[in-house]
Design a protein around this motif. Structure first.
Motif, short mmCIF file in Angstrom:
data_model
loop_
_atom_site.label_atom_id
_atom_site.label_comp_id
_atom_site.label_asym_id
_atom_site.label_seq_id
_atom_site.Cartn_x
_atom_site.Cartn_y
_atom_site.Cartn_z
N ASP A 134 -52.05 25.89 33.60
CA ASP A 134 -52.69 27.08 34.20
C ASP A 134 -52.02 27.58 35.28
O ASP A 134 -52.47 28.79 35.77
CB ASP A 134 -54.27 27.14 34.36
CG ASP A 134 -54.94 26.17 33.16
OD1 ASP A 134 -54.65 26.88 31.84
OD2 ASP A 134 -55.92 25.61 33.31
N ASN A 153 -50.28 20.86 35.07
CA ASN A 153 -51.43 21.90 35.19
C ASN A 153 -50.99 23.18 34.37
O ASN A 153 -50.39 23.96 35.15
CB ASN A 153 -51.51 22.19 36.59
CG ASN A 153 -52.61 23.40 36.69
OD1 ASN A 153 -53.27 23.81 35.79
ND2 ASN A 153 -53.18 23.71 37.82
N ARG A 172 -54.55 25.37 25.68
CA ARG A 172 -55.94 24.71 25.44
C ARG A 172 -55.68 23.82 24.40
O ARG A 172 -56.40 22.61 24.25
CB ARG A 172 -57.02 25.51 25.16
CG ARG A 172 -57.22 26.37 26.57
CD ARG A 172 -58.59 27.31 26.11
NE ARG A 172 -59.84 26.62 25.71
CZ ARG A 172 -60.59 25.99 26.33
NH1 ARG A 172 -60.51 26.01 27.65
NH2 ARG A 172 -61.87 25.35 25.83
N THR A 193 -53.72 20.52 25.40
CA THR A 193 -54.57 19.64 26.51
C THR A 193 -55.66 19.12 25.81
O THR A 193 -56.62 18.83 26.57
CB THR A 193 -54.56 20.52 27.84
OG1 THR A 193 -55.44 21.79 27.37
CG2 THR A 193 -53.32 20.84 28.43
N GLY A 194 -56.00 19.26 24.49
CA GLY A 194 -56.95 18.57 23.94
C GLY A 194 -58.38 19.51 24.12
O GLY A 194 -59.45 18.81 23.68
N ARG A 195 -58.32 20.74 24.57
CA ARG A 195 -59.61 21.39 24.86
C ARG A 195 -60.11 22.15 23.61
O ARG A 195 -60.99 22.76 23.81
CB ARG A 195 -59.33 22.08 26.07
CG ARG A 195 -59.06 21.19 27.53
CD ARG A 195 -58.97 22.20 28.49
NE ARG A 195 -57.74 22.71 28.55
CZ ARG A 195 -57.34 23.81 29.26
NH1 ARG A 195 -58.10 24.21 30.34
NH2 ARG A 195 -55.90 24.11 29.45
N VAL A 196 -59.31 22.44 22.81
CA VAL A 196 -59.58 23.15 21.47
C VAL A 196 -60.35 22.21 20.24
O VAL A 196 -61.32 22.52 19.80
CB VAL A 196 -58.51 23.80 20.67
CG1 VAL A 196 -58.81 24.62 19.76
CG2 VAL A 196 -58.10 25.03 21.98
N HIS A 197 -59.52 21.15 20.09
CA HIS A 197 -59.65 20.28 18.90
C HIS A 197 -60.43 18.90 19.35
O HIS A 197 -60.57 17.96 18.58
CB HIS A 197 -58.74 20.13 17.89
CG HIS A 197 -58.42 21.39 17.33
ND1 HIS A 197 -59.20 22.25 16.70
CD2 HIS A 197 -57.05 22.20 17.40
CE1 HIS A 197 -58.46 23.54 16.32
NE2 HIS A 197 -57.21 23.29 16.72
N SER A 198 -60.28 18.95 20.65
CA SER A 198 -61.09 17.44 21.27
C SER A 198 -60.07 16.35 20.83
O SER A 198 -60.64 15.18 20.54
CB SER A 198 -62.49 17.21 20.63
OG SER A 198 -63.33 18.02 21.41
N ASN A 199 -58.62 16.47 21.05
CA ASN A 199 -57.90 15.57 20.66
C ASN A 199 -57.97 14.48 21.56
O ASN A 199 -57.90 14.56 22.69
CB ASN A 199 -56.45 16.19 20.38
CG ASN A 199 -56.41 17.06 19.41
OD1 ASN A 199 -56.07 18.41 19.51
ND2 ASN A 199 -56.53 16.60 18.01
N ASN A 247 -53.46 14.86 16.66
CA ASN A 247 -53.18 14.91 18.19
C ASN A 247 -51.87 15.95 18.32
O ASN A 247 -50.93 15.76 17.39
CB ASN A 247 -52.81 13.52 18.90
CG ASN A 247 -53.98 12.77 18.88
OD1 ASN A 247 -55.18 13.20 19.23
ND2 ASN A 247 -53.90 11.35 18.22
N SER A 303 -58.72 30.15 22.11
CA SER A 303 -58.08 28.94 21.68
C SER A 303 -56.49 29.07 21.82
O SER A 303 -55.47 29.07 20.94
CB SER A 303 -58.17 28.85 19.97
OG SER A 303 -59.58 28.62 19.77
#
Length: 207
Positions: free
Chosen positions: A151, A149, A104, A107-113, A60, A100
């Motif tokens: 983004d 946010n 991302r 926010t856990g969107r690359v490695h699904s942390n 994480n 990547s």
């Protein structure tokens, strides 16, 4: 939450965290989050994105930003840091293919942390406006909004803060936002000698 800011000597200041933490990837407890500074040096006005972002796929990760202007003019210089943070968040690590970005990753969107987030280093003093300079409060606002946010654009946040602080007059919004948005580059251009003098030789090289 475990800070990744480690260094044994100036010779490896820019890479020590990477050398120490990448061999530990996947060995932390499931609820541990490694807190990574935006850059590998130490919150300087100009440095690259930290190489640890994306390099810990089984750990994480979260980003650490310095909201207090320790190396960017303290409370006496205007230095809106959201454009700097935006540049780091938009940096593409390519660790899991194109897209990547650091935003991302944290926010856990690359490695699904399972755990991730933002940390802010800041000090509120005894000034009535908390930040010592009215305009420095824009950094506090920008940090809070990006945390929820990542983004959001620097321009939208500058406009938003200006409207909430000084009102909706179009001339005021345009003027203050322009001052904010150009200040980081201005500070970088006008203080190179002082910046170079205040840090070690290895950090000057890493610039």
């Amino acid at each position: 939450m475990w800070r990744a800011f480690v260094h044994d000597s100036d010779a490896k200041w820019d890479r020590q965290a990477y050398l120490d933490f990448t061999p530990l990837d996947g060995k932390f407890a499931d609820n541990t989050i490694v807190q990574i500074k935006n850059g590998p040096i130490d919150f300087q006005v100009r440095e690259p994105a930290h190489p640890l972002f994306g390099s810990l796929p089984r750990t994480n990760s979260m980003i650490e930003l310095q909201v207090t202007q320790e190396y960017t003019g303290h409370a006496t210089h205007l230095c809106y840091l959201v454009p700097q943070w935006r540049e780091v968040l938009d940096f593409d690590t390519l660790k899991a293919g194109e897209g990547s970005t650091v935003a991302r990753v944290v926010t856990g969107r690359v490695h699904s942390n399972a755990h991730f987030g933002f940390a802010g280093v800041m000090n509120f003093g005894d000034a009535r406006n908390w930040t010592g300079s009215h305009l420095a409060a824009a950094n506090t606002h920008g940090y809070g909004r990006l945390s929820w946010n990542p983004d959001l654009s620097a321009r939208d946040l500058a406009d938003e803060w200006t409207r909430m602080t000084f009102g909706n007059d179009p001339y005021v919004v345009e003027t203050v936002s322009a001052l904010l948005l150009g200040s980081w580059r201005t500070y970088e251009r006008t203080t190179p000698r002082r910046w170079a003098r205040d840090i070690s030789p290895i950090r000057r090289t890493a610039r």
